[in-house]
Design a protein around this motif. Sequence first.
Motif, PDB file in Angstrom:
ATOM      1  N   LEU A   1       0.932  15.958  -9.858  1.00  0.00           N
ATOM      2  CA  LEU A   1      -0.057  15.153  -9.153  1.00  0.00           C
ATOM      3  C   LEU A   1       0.667  14.055  -8.386  1.00  0.00           C
ATOM      4  CD1 LEU A   1      -2.589  14.666 -12.114  1.00  0.00           C
ATOM      5  CD2 LEU A   1      -2.334  16.638 -10.590  1.00  0.00           C
ATOM      6  N   ASN A   2       0.382  13.929  -7.097  1.00  0.00           N
ATOM      7  CA  ASN A   2       1.093  12.965  -6.252  1.00  0.00           C
ATOM      8  C   ASN A   2       0.136  11.912  -5.708  1.00  0.00           C
ATOM      9  OD1 ASN A   2       3.791  12.443  -4.975  1.00  0.00           O
ATOM     10  ND2 ASN A   2       2.529  12.488  -3.124  1.00  0.00           N
ATOM     11  N   PHE A   3       0.591  10.658  -5.714  1.00  0.00           N
ATOM     12  CA  PHE A   3      -0.255   9.560  -5.269  1.00  0.00           C
ATOM     13  C   PHE A   3       0.555   8.649  -4.349  1.00  0.00           C
ATOM     14  CE2 PHE A   3      -1.557  11.025  -9.457  1.00  0.00           C
ATOM     15  CZ  PHE A   3      -2.804  11.540  -9.124  1.00  0.00           C
ATOM     16  N   ASP A   4       0.288   8.765  -3.064  1.00  0.00           N
ATOM     17  CA  ASP A   4       1.042   8.055  -2.031  1.00  0.00           C
ATOM     18  C   ASP A   4       0.043   7.401  -1.079  1.00  0.00           C
ATOM     19  OD1 ASP A   4       2.788   7.151  -0.140  1.00  0.00           O
ATOM     20  OD2 ASP A   4       3.751   9.076   0.240  1.00  0.00           O
ATOM     21  N   MET A   5      -0.162   6.098  -1.250  1.00  0.00           N
ATOM     22  CA  MET A   5      -1.119   5.294  -0.477  1.00  0.00           C
ATOM     23  C   MET A   5      -2.543   5.582  -0.947  1.00  0.00           C
ATOM     24  SD  MET A   5       0.588   5.529   3.344  1.00  0.00           S
ATOM     25  CE  MET A   5      -0.547   4.303   4.034  1.00  0.00           C
ATOM     26  N   ILE A   6      -3.036   4.761  -1.856  1.00  0.00           N
ATOM     27  CA  ILE A   6      -4.397   4.967  -2.379  1.00  0.00           C
ATOM     28  C   ILE A   6      -5.245   3.699  -2.290  1.00  0.00           C
ATOM     29  CG2 ILE A   6      -3.684   6.831  -3.930  1.00  0.00           C
ATOM     30  CD1 ILE A   6      -3.926   4.737  -6.239  1.00  0.00           C
ATOM     31  N   GLY A   7      -4.750   2.670  -1.564  1.00  0.00           N
ATOM     32  CA  GLY A   7      -5.516   1.438  -1.437  1.00  0.00           C
ATOM     33  C   GLY A   7      -5.618   0.962  -0.001  1.00  0.00           C
ATOM     34  N   SER A   8      -5.650   1.887   0.942  1.00  0.00           N
ATOM     35  CA  SER A   8      -5.635   1.523   2.360  1.00  0.00           C
ATOM     36  C   SER A   8      -6.796   0.592   2.700  1.00  0.00           C
ATOM     37  CB  SER A   8      -5.699   2.782   3.225  1.00  0.00           C
ATOM     38  OG  SER A   8      -4.609   3.638   2.927  1.00  0.00           O
ATOM     39  N   PRO A   9      -6.582  -0.394   3.569  1.00  0.00           N
ATOM     40  CA  PRO A   9      -7.600  -1.416   3.819  1.00  0.00           C
ATOM     41  C   PRO A   9      -8.848  -0.912   4.547  1.00  0.00           C
ATOM     42  CG  PRO A   9      -5.694  -1.721   5.244  1.00  0.00           C
ATOM     43  CD  PRO A   9      -5.312  -0.694   4.245  1.00  0.00           C
ATOM     44  N   ASN A  10      -8.729   0.177   5.282  1.00  0.00           N
ATOM     45  CA  ASN A  10      -9.875   0.800   5.958  1.00  0.00           C
ATOM     46  C   ASN A  10      -9.966   2.237   5.429  1.00  0.00           C
ATOM     47  OD1 ASN A  10     -11.994   1.031   7.847  1.00  0.00           O
ATOM     48  ND2 ASN A  10     -10.607   1.726   9.473  1.00  0.00           N
ATOM     49  N   PRO A  11     -10.291   2.400   4.139  1.00  0.00           N
ATOM     50  CA  PRO A  11      -9.927   3.632   3.424  1.00  0.00           C
ATOM     51  C   PRO A  11     -10.794   4.846   3.722  1.00  0.00           C
ATOM     52  CG  PRO A  11     -11.201   2.197   1.989  1.00  0.00           C
ATOM     53  CD  PRO A  11     -10.950   1.424   3.254  1.00  0.00           C
TER      54      PRO A  11
ATOM     55  N   ASN B   1       0.841  -1.202   0.000  1.00  0.00           N
ATOM     56  CA  ASN B   1       0.000   0.000   0.000  1.00  0.00           C
ATOM     57  C   ASN B   1       0.869   1.243   0.000  1.00  0.00           C
ATOM     58  OD1 ASN B   1      -2.425   1.533   0.070  1.00  0.00           O
ATOM     59  ND2 ASN B   1      -2.206   1.785   2.290  1.00  0.00           N
ATOM     60  N   ASP B   2       1.945   1.227   0.795  1.00  0.00           N
ATOM     61  CA  ASP B   2       2.853   2.372   0.902  1.00  0.00           C
ATOM     62  C   ASP B   2       4.219   2.033   0.298  1.00  0.00           C
ATOM     63  OD1 ASP B   2       4.060   4.751   1.590  1.00  0.00           O
ATOM     64  OD2 ASP B   2       4.304   4.239   3.710  1.00  0.00           O
ATOM     65  N   ASN B   3       4.483   2.273  -1.020  1.00  0.00           N
ATOM     66  CA  ASN B   3       3.519   2.929  -1.878  1.00  0.00           C
ATOM     67  C   ASN B   3       3.429   2.188  -3.205  1.00  0.00           C
ATOM     68  OD1 ASN B   3       1.725   4.928  -2.863  1.00  0.00           O
ATOM     69  ND2 ASN B   3       3.433   5.951  -3.840  1.00  0.00           N
ATOM     70  N   GLY B   4       3.357   0.854  -3.118  1.00  0.00           N
ATOM     71  CA  GLY B   4       3.081   0.115  -4.336  1.00  0.00           C
ATOM     72  C   GLY B   4       1.774   0.543  -4.969  1.00  0.00           C
ATOM     73  N   SER B   5       0.798   0.932  -4.140  1.00  0.00           N
ATOM     74  CA  SER B   5      -0.524   1.279  -4.663  1.00  0.00           C
ATOM     75  C   SER B   5      -0.468   2.476  -5.600  1.00  0.00           C
ATOM     76  CB  SER B   5      -1.504   1.529  -3.515  1.00  0.00           C
ATOM     77  OG  SER B   5      -1.065   2.590  -2.687  1.00  0.00           O
ATOM     78  N   GLY B   6       0.146   3.561  -5.170  1.00  0.00           N
ATOM     79  CA  GLY B   6       0.265   4.730  -6.038  1.00  0.00           C
ATOM     80  C   GLY B   6       1.136   4.451  -7.243  1.00  0.00           C
ATOM     81  N   SER B   7       2.238   3.719  -7.031  1.00  0.00           N
ATOM     82  CA  SER B   7       3.150   3.416  -8.132  1.00  0.00           C
ATOM     83  C   SER B   7       2.486   2.547  -9.188  1.00  0.00           C
ATOM     84  CB  SER B   7       4.391   2.697  -7.586  1.00  0.00           C
ATOM     85  OG  SER B   7       5.152   3.556  -6.759  1.00  0.00           O
ATOM     86  N   ALA B   8       1.719   1.549  -8.765  1.00  0.00           N
ATOM     87  CA  ALA B   8       1.038   0.666  -9.718  1.00  0.00           C
ATOM     88  C   ALA B   8      -0.058   1.401 -10.467  1.00  0.00           C
ATOM     89  CB  ALA B   8       0.457  -0.536  -8.977  1.00  0.00           C
ATOM     90  N   ALA B   9      -0.760   2.288  -9.778  1.00  0.00           N
ATOM     91  CA  ALA B   9      -1.865   3.006 -10.425  1.00  0.00           C
ATOM     92  C   ALA B   9      -1.361   3.966 -11.489  1.00  0.00           C
ATOM     93  CB  ALA B   9      -2.684   3.755  -9.384  1.00  0.00           C
ATOM     94  N   ILE B  10      -0.270   4.694 -11.219  1.00  0.00           N
ATOM     95  CA  ILE B  10       0.203   5.608 -12.265  1.00  0.00           C
ATOM     96  C   ILE B  10       0.907   4.837 -13.377  1.00  0.00           C
ATOM     97  CG2 ILE B  10       0.334   7.585 -10.694  1.00  0.00           C
ATOM     98  CD1 ILE B  10       3.419   7.419 -10.991  1.00  0.00           C
ATOM     99  N   LEU B  11       1.475   3.669 -13.046  1.00  0.00           N
ATOM    100  CA  LEU B  11       2.033   2.826 -14.110  1.00  0.00           C
ATOM    101  C   LEU B  11       0.926   2.393 -15.065  1.00  0.00           C
ATOM    102  CD1 LEU B  11       4.138   1.119 -15.556  1.00  0.00           C
ATOM    103  CD2 LEU B  11       3.821  -0.646 -13.790  1.00  0.00           C
ATOM    104  N   GLU B  12      -0.184   1.922 -14.534  1.00  0.00           N
ATOM    105  CA  GLU B  12      -1.261   1.459 -15.406  1.00  0.00           C
ATOM    106  C   GLU B  12      -1.899   2.630 -16.155  1.00  0.00           C
ATOM    107  OE1 GLU B  12      -3.377  -1.155 -17.540  1.00  0.00           O
ATOM    108  OE2 GLU B  12      -1.672  -1.562 -16.211  1.00  0.00           O
ATOM    109  N   THR B  13      -1.962   3.808 -15.525  1.00  0.00           N
ATOM    110  CA  THR B  13      -2.458   4.997 -16.228  1.00  0.00           C
ATOM    111  C   THR B  13      -1.536   5.349 -17.388  1.00  0.00           C
ATOM    112  OG1 THR B  13      -3.508   5.855 -14.227  1.00  0.00           O
ATOM    113  CG2 THR B  13      -3.041   7.441 -15.975  1.00  0.00           C
ATOM    114  N   ALA B  14      -0.227   5.288 -17.150  1.00  0.00           N
ATOM    115  CA  ALA B  14       0.733   5.562 -18.224  1.00  0.00           C
ATOM    116  C   ALA B  14       0.581   4.555 -19.358  1.00  0.00           C
ATOM    117  CB  ALA B  14       2.156   5.538 -17.679  1.00  0.00           C
ATOM    118  N   LEU B  15       0.384   3.294 -19.024  1.00  0.00           N
ATOM    119  CA  LEU B  15       0.196   2.279 -20.064  1.00  0.00           C
ATOM    120  C   LEU B  15      -1.114   2.504 -20.813  1.00  0.00           C
ATOM    121  CD1 LEU B  15       1.460  -0.911 -18.172  1.00  0.00           C
ATOM    122  CD2 LEU B  15       2.713   0.549 -19.761  1.00  0.00           C
ATOM    123  N   ALA B  16      -2.139   3.008 -20.118  1.00  0.00           N
ATOM    124  CA  ALA B  16      -3.408   3.322 -20.781  1.00  0.00           C
ATOM    125  C   ALA B  16      -3.245   4.469 -21.770  1.00  0.00           C
ATOM    126  CB  ALA B  16      -4.471   3.663 -19.737  1.00  0.00           C
ATOM    127  N   VAL B  17      -2.402   5.440 -21.424  1.00  0.00           N
ATOM    128  CA  VAL B  17      -2.088   6.528 -22.361  1.00  0.00           C
ATOM    129  C   VAL B  17      -1.514   5.950 -23.647  1.00  0.00           C
ATOM    130  CG1 VAL B  17      -0.494   8.461 -22.770  1.00  0.00           C
ATOM    131  CG2 VAL B  17      -1.771   8.326 -20.620  1.00  0.00           C
TER     132      VAL B  17
END
Length: 439
Positions: free
Chosen positions: A197-207, A136-152
């Motif tokens: 735009l910064n993304f640091d922890m975006i999949g917390s289990p009790n979000p 979650n800290d911070n694979g979640s943000g890193s994975a999400a922007i990676l997939e967004t970049a691949l979607a681009v």
Amino acid sequence: MNTSVPRRVTAVAALAALALGGLTGTGASARPAEAAGAAAAPDISLTAVKQHLTDLQSIATSNGGNRAHGRAGYKASIDFVKAKLDAAGYTTSLQTFTTSGATGYNLIADWPGGDPNQVLMSGSHLDSVTSGPGINDNGSGSAAILETALAVSRAGYQPSKHLRFAWWGAEELGLVGSKYYVNSLPTTERSKIKGYLNFDMIGSPNPGYFVYDDDPTIEKTFKDYYAGLGIQTEIETEGDGRSDHAPFKNVGVPVGGLFSGADYTKTSAQAQKWGGTAGQAFDRCYHSSCDTTANINDTALDRNSDAIAHAVWTLSAGSTTPPTGKVFENTADVSVPDNGAAVTSTVNVTGVTGNAPSNLAVGVDIVHTYRGDLVVDLVAPDGSVYSLSNRSGGSADNIVQTFTVNASSEVANGAWKLRVQDKASADTGYINAFKLTFP
């Protein structure tokens, strides 16, 4: 998210409620409508984002249980992300720095095209603490922007602004990587970044659903997205100044971002609004060995990933400095032969005093079934050539884009040409329109 920067404590719940006009509810599965005039962002696959997290978990497991700065797991994580971006057509670079006696790495990825003087940048730190894999800290943000970049890349998206993505090193040691990047940029390059735009922890289990309250336009973009889902947001205070947006903000770059909560406790009001468990931390595994792939809330990860794509598409679609002034346009169709000779469309500029500007707006409208075949140049009246697109964009259709060219060494008046050549076989098209706008 690191803990070396002091937290800001301030009362913001009333402000958040006021900004949202009292919106209530826990949300729906429907995606909100895109902003008028903006291309629709694609749905970001939760399955794909989670696969990236599984891969990062495997890297940590194979490298002592973490992906921390100076450890083999971090370099393997950087190499993993870089390989995917290279294959998707990004221009990538590794920036190195030294801290705590070890070499650190930032990964910077630029998507070809867009106005190089107007950069929209998205970033996440890729390192974990030494005590765990940091999913979650911070694979979640890193994975999400990676997939967004691949979607681009998959969409062949060609926005008005230039897109840049970054994965930072040594954030957990005090934002070291992002500080190094910002401090290494010349002032002129910093000024080109129109938003970070910064993304640091975006999949917390009790979000929770927290939005940075820094730049008003960026903040509104995220709030509008969640309002469209029927989800209330709150202003992010738990991590303010503790993540990689801070170095950008400190030099005047507009910043914003999302956050799902770390070690603060969820209140009863927040649990009523968002679900989950009151009286527990948003992430009970924060900076712990249990921050694994089991430490992710799929709904929060999915919503936040889609919100990232929405912001990237929305904020990159339009110019912050729309050109005004004299416009010269040729709308006559010019056929572009398949794998043939170059063709041109010409506009004759008259009545402009002196040289062309350093920000000449070149409007290109080419209809073609495979833009990756095309070489597109602007040819000045004296024959000087300015490259606009050199077989970029992959298999996407068409080139409909405004390029910015520094043509200040050219006399403005005269015959300017858009030159297009198809360099491969099997696809056809034509120049639909060519326009120059002088401010």
